[in-house]
Design a protein around this motif. Sequence first.
Motif, PDB file in Angstrom:
ATOM      1  N   THR A 123      49.422 -10.162  19.512  1.00  0.00           N
ATOM      2  CA  THR A 123      48.019 -10.559  19.657  1.00  0.00           C
ATOM      3  C   THR A 123      47.884 -12.071  19.606  1.00  0.00           C
ATOM      4  N   SER A 124      48.652 -12.708  18.722  1.00  0.00           N
ATOM      5  CA  SER A 124      48.641 -14.167  18.635  1.00  0.00           C
ATOM      6  C   SER A 124      49.089 -14.788  19.954  1.00  0.00           C
ATOM      7  N   TRP A 157      39.118 -11.905  21.167  1.00  0.00           N
ATOM      8  CA  TRP A 157      40.071 -11.208  20.303  1.00  0.00           C
ATOM      9  C   TRP A 157      40.297  -9.782  20.818  1.00  0.00           C
ATOM     10  N   TRP A 158      39.210  -9.111  21.186  1.00  0.00           N
ATOM     11  CA  TRP A 158      39.331  -7.753  21.706  1.00  0.00           C
ATOM     12  C   TRP A 158      40.080  -7.741  23.043  1.00  0.00           C
ATOM     13  N   TRP A 159      39.865  -8.762  23.870  1.00  0.00           N
ATOM     14  CA  TRP A 159      40.592  -8.846  25.132  1.00  0.00           C
ATOM     15  C   TRP A 159      42.082  -9.021  24.862  1.00  0.00           C
ATOM     16  N   ALA A 160      42.415  -9.829  23.865  1.00  0.00           N
ATOM     17  CA  ALA A 160      43.825 -10.020  23.504  1.00  0.00           C
ATOM     18  C   ALA A 160      44.432  -8.711  23.017  1.00  0.00           C
ATOM     19  N   VAL A 161      43.684  -7.962  22.202  1.00  0.00           N
ATOM     20  CA  VAL A 161      44.174  -6.675  21.700  1.00  0.00           C
ATOM     21  C   VAL A 161      44.397  -5.708  22.856  1.00  0.00           C
ATOM     22  N   TRP A 203      37.108 -10.238  14.408  1.00  0.00           N
ATOM     23  CA  TRP A 203      37.075  -9.027  15.223  1.00  0.00           C
ATOM     24  C   TRP A 203      35.794  -8.927  16.043  1.00  0.00           C
ATOM     25  N   LEU A 204      34.806  -9.792  15.756  1.00  0.00           N
ATOM     26  CA  LEU A 204      33.592  -9.794  16.563  1.00  0.00           C
ATOM     27  C   LEU A 204      33.740 -10.640  17.823  1.00  0.00           C
ATOM     28  N   ASP A 205      34.804 -11.387  17.914  1.00  0.00           N
ATOM     29  CA  ASP A 205      35.044 -12.270  19.049  1.00  0.00           C
ATOM     30  C   ASP A 205      35.537 -11.453  20.243  1.00  0.00           C
TER      31      ASP A 205
END
Length: 697
Positions: A615-616, A17-21, A12-14
């Motif tokens: 998200t994947s 990952w936040w952009w994908a969310v 979750w620090l990536d």
Amino acid sequence: MDLYLIGQLSGWLDVSWWWAVFQVVIGLGAVIFVHELGHFLVAKACGVKCEKFYVGFDAFDIKIGDRVIVPRKLVHWQWGETEYGVGILPLGGYVKMLGQDDNPAKMAEERQRALSSDAQPSEGPKLDPRSYLAKTVPQRMAIISAGVIMNLIFAVIFAAIAFRQGVFYEPPRVGTTIPGSPAWQNNLDGSQVLRINDQVPSEKYYTFHHLKETIVLDGYDGPLDLVIQRPTENEPVELSVMPASNLIGVKGGENLLALGINPSVAPQLSEIATVDSQASKRAEPPLQANDRITAVDGAPVSDEFDLKRILARAADRAVELTVLRGSEKEQTELKVDLPANSMRTLGLVMQVGPIRAIRKDSSAARDGLRVGDKIMSIDEQPLGDPFTLQSRMLHLARAGQSATFRVSRYVDGATEPTELDVDVTPQLPNALSMVHSKNGIAIESLGINLPIKNVVAQVSQPASDSENPLQPGDVLVGATIRLNDRQRAISYLAPLTKPIDLKTFPESWGVVHTNLQSVDPGTPVELRFERDATTKTALVKAQLAEGQYQEVRGIGLKFRQEFYQDDSLWAAIGTGFRQTVYDASRVLKFLKKLFRGQLSIKHFGGPATIAVVATSEANQGTSRLLLFLTLLSANLAIINFLPIPVLDGGHMVFLMYEGIFRRPVGEKLQLALTLVGFAFLLALMVTVIGLDIWRLS
């Protein structure tokens, strides 16, 4: 962890990952928005007063005492006669029209609100001309169906954008196969699927995921007709293969049909290129992410099949890898020494069951071993550790020598087995000997699949300093690996510390053995076992098995990717239309199998499952997310049009009745059916959310 694939982990620090969310939130919101927009636009066109337009339901406030922490309306504003907003509950959306309410408790009140205030007392009750109820049956049908139609239109649009932009995907090519599975028995390792039933993957966008779905949905109707291209043969081969259940190793997947295939990987290293404590970590010079393996000991490697075949035949010795490193413009060729991978053991030999399956065209099939044979000895020596059997057979295969197998076999329906000798000449393997949590081990030099039981057959060397040393006959019911601080800090090894339930799956010792290969010698493993109806615990240390090697060497490989792109917008729209039809048809197939009892409701995915999958997909690119939204839009369209009161399809049934019989369904009956539909959907929602929690726990 092994050669086949080491997944790339993101936290979750990536930032990615936040952009994908963020993309997922926007995408899922768009699917809901266009559905409700369809209702809204047609209702407006028909002159219906729309009082609210919401994405998400403004169902409740989150409070602590009397203080509202999160309001039910996250965002809302008034524009003209309509209130627009985003509700707190992200499970859908709604358009509130005058005279229409899906809440059974408010139906009577809403009908009363739909009455015109301008009616004269002498005229009796009169509907407000702008109410939903005042519109003709065709107009109301158009309003109700507009949401579904918009979802289908935008499904095509989402897919068309994806195909015009281009999308990377995993092709329908088989990588490894599960030991004993139909795919393993039919030698599908490394094969390209050219046809499955009436589908021809090469003629259009068709992924490995589509292939697995076809197996699940068509497999209940009988054997699958396949045309494959094996890497060792020049001509395509036609096969008729019956899928099997209990091969999918995920929660809720136990009765799904499968052939036992895994996606193909490329001979290119993933972001996690090497595994701690395995041979890849000791390569000189060190291996790096994105290195491409082009040869092993001078033998060219063009794909995964070549790589694994060579490594399987050289399991007990070091090899020299030829790798290309760097970008295409600045590539460097390196020679990398990769040592053999010493096997880890706990000093235990487990009981082995009778031969469960035999590969076609294998040495076992050719020389007379049969399914059901129990191996008693080999060349007058005990069978021993099944995990070392492959290396023992490899030595014989190199020398072209045979071995005498003493087997116990039931002959011609006899009630007692007969012991007889079978001479078998092992072959050089074409694939790595896989271990599976439920299906035991595949011995590729022989072409046999052996189940490994969680029962100790032999303690080959002192395995424990514990007060309860293990003995033959002990039944193992659980195992927990105690990693040291250094290994616990490695993200991809952390899952190895999760306790392994051996009692639920009585042939799952292979999981412990596989996990053991990635730990340091001396790592303690807590084993729970049953003896004389008492559960005991022993602390056992991992040790190197002298002279025994693992075929896998801890190399992380990337999934094989291909690129599909339409060369024009019209072509992309055509492909998008076909993809939407395909997605809608598989939803219908799933529901058909569900109603027949062939599939279970536990295969439904709820909001959490949708979010995880979305998200994947978003992590693999915007085009992949758009194709997932195509599937979701088609899914929403089909589900919403089921003839269930509260859903659009239920409303359409009521309208069809009204159109045929020239009168609406009676209020009491309509209320009763709506209550039943509401209760069904509520129960279904609670169920799928519960399944999400269970599946993701």
